[in-house]
Design a protein around this motif. Structure first.
Motif, PDB file in Angstrom:
ATOM      1  N   PHE A 144      -6.905  -9.000  -1.034  1.00 36.01           N
ATOM      2  CA  PHE A 144      -5.723  -9.819  -0.742  1.00 36.01           C
ATOM      3  C   PHE A 144      -5.670 -10.221   0.725  1.00 36.01           C
ATOM      4  N   LYS A 145      -6.369  -9.493   1.583  1.00 39.86           N
ATOM      5  CA  LYS A 145      -6.292  -9.785   3.011  1.00 39.86           C
ATOM      6  C   LYS A 145      -6.860 -11.159   3.348  1.00 39.86           C
ATOM      7  N   ASP A 151     -10.905  -3.634   4.387  1.00 38.73           N
ATOM      8  CA  ASP A 151     -10.883  -5.018   3.931  1.00 38.73           C
ATOM      9  C   ASP A 151     -10.463  -6.034   4.981  1.00 38.73           C
ATOM     10  N   PRO A 174       0.922  -1.556  -3.312  1.00 37.26           N
ATOM     11  CA  PRO A 174       0.104  -0.441  -2.825  1.00 37.26           C
ATOM     12  C   PRO A 174       0.010  -0.528  -1.310  1.00 37.26           C
ATOM     13  N   SER A 175       0.551   0.471  -0.608  1.00 40.16           N
ATOM     14  CA  SER A 175       0.824   0.273   0.821  1.00 40.16           C
ATOM     15  C   SER A 175       0.060   1.205   1.746  1.00 40.16           C
ATOM     16  N   GLY A 176      -0.355   0.632   2.878  1.00 39.92           N
ATOM     17  CA  GLY A 176      -1.040   1.387   3.927  1.00 39.92           C
ATOM     18  C   GLY A 176      -0.339   1.145   5.254  1.00 39.92           C
ATOM     19  N   ASN A 177      -0.545  -0.044   5.797  1.00 44.46           N
ATOM     20  CA  ASN A 177       0.172  -0.429   7.017  1.00 44.46           C
ATOM     21  C   ASN A 177       1.483  -1.154   6.726  1.00 44.46           C
ATOM     22  N   PHE A 178       1.784  -1.354   5.478  1.00 51.55           N
ATOM     23  CA  PHE A 178       3.055  -1.932   5.016  1.00 51.55           C
ATOM     24  C   PHE A 178       3.276  -3.394   5.411  1.00 51.55           C
ATOM     25  N   GLY A 179       2.184  -4.115   5.693  1.00 47.57           N
ATOM     26  CA  GLY A 179       2.317  -5.542   5.954  1.00 47.57           C
ATOM     27  C   GLY A 179       2.680  -6.295   4.682  1.00 47.57           C
ATOM     28  N   ASN A 180       2.014  -5.963   3.593  1.00 44.71           N
ATOM     29  CA  ASN A 180       2.253  -6.632   2.322  1.00 44.71           C
ATOM     30  C   ASN A 180       3.708  -6.443   1.887  1.00 44.71           C
ATOM     31  N   ALA A 238      -8.317   1.837   1.646  1.00 44.37           N
ATOM     32  CA  ALA A 238      -7.670   0.817   2.487  1.00 44.37           C
ATOM     33  C   ALA A 238      -6.210   1.176   2.780  1.00 44.37           C
ATOM     34  N   MET A 239      -5.728   2.232   2.146  1.00 44.17           N
ATOM     35  CA  MET A 239      -4.356   2.676   2.410  1.00 44.17           C
ATOM     36  C   MET A 239      -4.330   4.036   3.111  1.00 44.17           C
ATOM     37  N   HIS A 260      -6.603   0.927  -5.678  1.00 46.61           N
ATOM     38  CA  HIS A 260      -5.335   0.550  -5.025  1.00 46.61           C
ATOM     39  C   HIS A 260      -4.338   0.018  -6.043  1.00 46.61           C
ATOM     40  N   THR A 294      -4.661  -5.652  -5.172  1.00 43.90           N
ATOM     41  CA  THR A 294      -5.059  -6.091  -3.835  1.00 43.90           C
ATOM     42  C   THR A 294      -6.569  -6.236  -3.646  1.00 43.90           C
ATOM     43  N   ALA A 295      -7.364  -5.704  -4.576  1.00 45.46           N
ATOM     44  CA  ALA A 295      -8.819  -5.859  -4.420  1.00 45.46           C
ATOM     45  C   ALA A 295      -9.487  -5.946  -5.784  1.00 45.46           C
TER      46      ALA A 295
HETATM   47  C1  LIG Z   1      -5.035  -3.368   3.279  1.00 46.45           C
HETATM   48  C2  LIG Z   1      -4.997  -3.016   1.855  1.00 46.45           C
HETATM   49  C3  LIG Z   1      -3.870  -2.419   1.290  1.00 46.45           C
HETATM   50  C4  LIG Z   1      -2.661  -2.039   2.109  1.00 46.45           C
HETATM   51  O1  LIG Z   1      -1.944  -3.175   2.559  1.00 46.45           O
HETATM   52  P1  LIG Z   1      -0.886  -3.016   3.766  1.00 46.45           P
HETATM   53  O2  LIG Z   1      -0.381  -4.400   3.968  1.00 46.45           O
HETATM   54  O3  LIG Z   1      -1.636  -2.487   4.938  1.00 46.45           O
HETATM   55  O4  LIG Z   1       0.148  -2.078   3.298  1.00 46.45           O
HETATM   56  C5  LIG Z   1      -3.886  -2.160  -0.072  1.00 46.45           C
HETATM   57  N1  LIG Z   1      -4.967  -2.443  -0.828  1.00 46.45           N
HETATM   58  C6  LIG Z   1      -6.070  -3.003  -0.319  1.00 46.45           C
HETATM   59  C7  LIG Z   1      -7.234  -3.256  -1.206  1.00 46.45           C
HETATM   60  C8  LIG Z   1      -6.126  -3.320   1.039  1.00 46.45           C
HETATM   61  O5  LIG Z   1      -7.221  -3.879   1.534  1.00 46.45           O
END
Ligand SMILES: *Cc1c(COP(=O)(O)O)cnc(C)c1O
Length: 431
Positions: A105-106, A135, A244-250, A298-299, A353, A379-380
């Protein structure tokens, strides 16, 4: 529209906010208010294309800073792939965000940001620094590859990205350089911050960041929430998103969409074992932690950069957070079981994810009994995590041609320990 740092010491326009990435006071840029879309837009939403939605939404944030024709052209280039909402069960849909060039998704955010930066920098030389947990780096590279005047430095944690992800980071050549850091993603993120704020480096070069701290990454990530509604509103049920969150931008981009007037019923912030935000919603205390390695790598983020933006959207009030967001953490074990179950019962292959997001929807529907439609942001593409997916599902999966092309190329990277001085020396010797 003015853009203001979350730490309130800096105020600027969108052009500077995008070119700088991070504010001088260490904060993240936010629009001074979230623009509202009119009722006519929402009535007509099901008739709009993804590109038309993208243009309308982006225009609200960018105003007169860019000509309409230029913005249209950028949007059409960035959104040149499908984002279908695919039915998994009666009430669960997968919003497939992975049909872009690097199949994550990035691509949406990173390619929009790259084109906006190229537009605003008007050909002046610039160095883009990006830390990646997998990603982001490749999506940013794809956006900037061969753009005149722009050099990209990707910092990624050695041995902590999948083999295919690594190929997608290290095989570009030309204006894209991969720095392989012996450390975690958090080390990479910290190094990127140090580079961007180093006085000597800033004297020598025009530096900027391409992480999700850049406001130009967030704006386009709100488009597809509207697009999901355009596809699913006809079902006539409240719509819940699991992110699905890591840096919470989405997720933050989803909050933007809701504030713009999109009637999103609820958000579920689904995380893996890196549970800083679920813990925060439970206890009211935000405590960053070292990141833990999981199969949804990625999270693997222990100190989500966009938390600062969410805090400012909710006026630093945990009860405001709770009105909009549930947040749950899931183990790798549960993630694997879900991948198997969804494949066996419904014939749909989730990547790890997306599986975490699926778990979030299940848990939410157990708790709420609401007759809602759940949309998970996929997201992927599962092939990006081919080792994990094949190991869990015990079956071969097909690698799309787009990804196979990276596999065939030669890795090129420069290795570093996670020490700022060494990385700085390397950069100082660059042109
Ligand atoms: C970056 C990423 C996330 C997390 O997205 P954030 O915006 O950082 O929360 C989730 N899934 C995949 C596959 C990613 O590449």
């Amino acid at each position: 529209m003015k853009y203001i740092s979350t730490r309130k010491q800096e105020e600027t326009n969108i052009k500077t906010a995008i070119l700088k990435g991070l504010a001088d006071d260490g904060g993240l840029f936010m629009p001074e208010y979230i623009p509202q879309l009119d009722a006519g837009f929402f009535e007509n939403l099901p008739n709009l294309s993804l590109q038309e939605i993208g243009f309308r939404v982006a225009k609200e944030f960018l105003g007169e800073s860019i000509f309409d024709d230029n913005l249209k052209e950028i949007i059409d280039e960035v959104l040149n792939f499908e984002i279908p909402a695919v039915k998994i069960t009666e009430n669960i849909y997968s919003l497939e965000l992975f049909h872009g060039p690097t199949m994550a998704f990035k691509d949406v955010g990173a390619r929009f940001m790259a084109r906006m930066m190229a537009y605003f920098s008007e050909g002046k030389p610039m160095k883009v620094v990006v830390a990646t947990s997998g990603d982001t780096g490749s999506a940013v590279a794809s956006g900037f590859f061969n753009v005149a005047g722009i050099e990209v430095y990707i910092l990624y944690p050695k041995g902590k990205v999948s083999p295919l992800q690594e190929k997608q980071l290290t095989t570009w050549g030309r204006n894209i350089k991969a720095l392989e850091i012996d450390g975690t993603f958090d080390d990479c993120q910290a190094l990127a911050k140090q580079i961007l704020s180093d006085e000597e480096l800033n004297q020598k070069f025009t530096l900027t960041s391409a992480n999700s701290i850049n406001i130009a990454r967030l704006i386009p990530q709100s488009f597809y929430y509207f697009w999901a509604f355009a596809q699913l509103e006809k079902l006539g049920k409240p719509i819940v998103f699991s992110v699905p969150s890591g840096n919470f931008g989405n997720l933050t981009a989803g909050l933007f969409a809701k504030k713009m007037g999109l009637p999103i019923h609820h958000f579920i912030a689904s995380t893996n074992a890196n549970d800083v935000v679920p813990k925060f919603l439970e206890t009211g205390n935000y405590e960053s932690k070292p990141s833990k390695q999981t199969i949804s790598n990625a999270m693997d983020v222990g100190n989500p950069s966009n938390f600062e933006r969410m805090k400012s959207l909710f006026n630093d009030d945990v009860s405001e957070f709770k009105k909009e967001i549930e947040s749950y953490s899931f183990s790798d074990e549960a993630t694997k079981e879900t991948m198997i179950k969804v494949k066996n019962d419904f014939g749909y292959t989730l990547d790890p994810h997306g599986a975490v997001a699926y778990l979030g929807l299940e848990k939410y529907s157990e708790k709420s009994n609401a007759d809602s439609v759940g949309v998970l942001l996929e997201t992927a593409h599962p092939a990006k995590f081919v080792e994990v997916v094949e190991d869990v599902l015990k079956t071969k999966i097909e690698i799309p041609e787009k990804l196979e092309a990276f596999n065939k190329k030669e890795k090129q990277s420069v290795e570093f320990s996670a020490e700022f001085e060494l990385v700085k020396q390397f950069l100082m010797a660059e042109n």
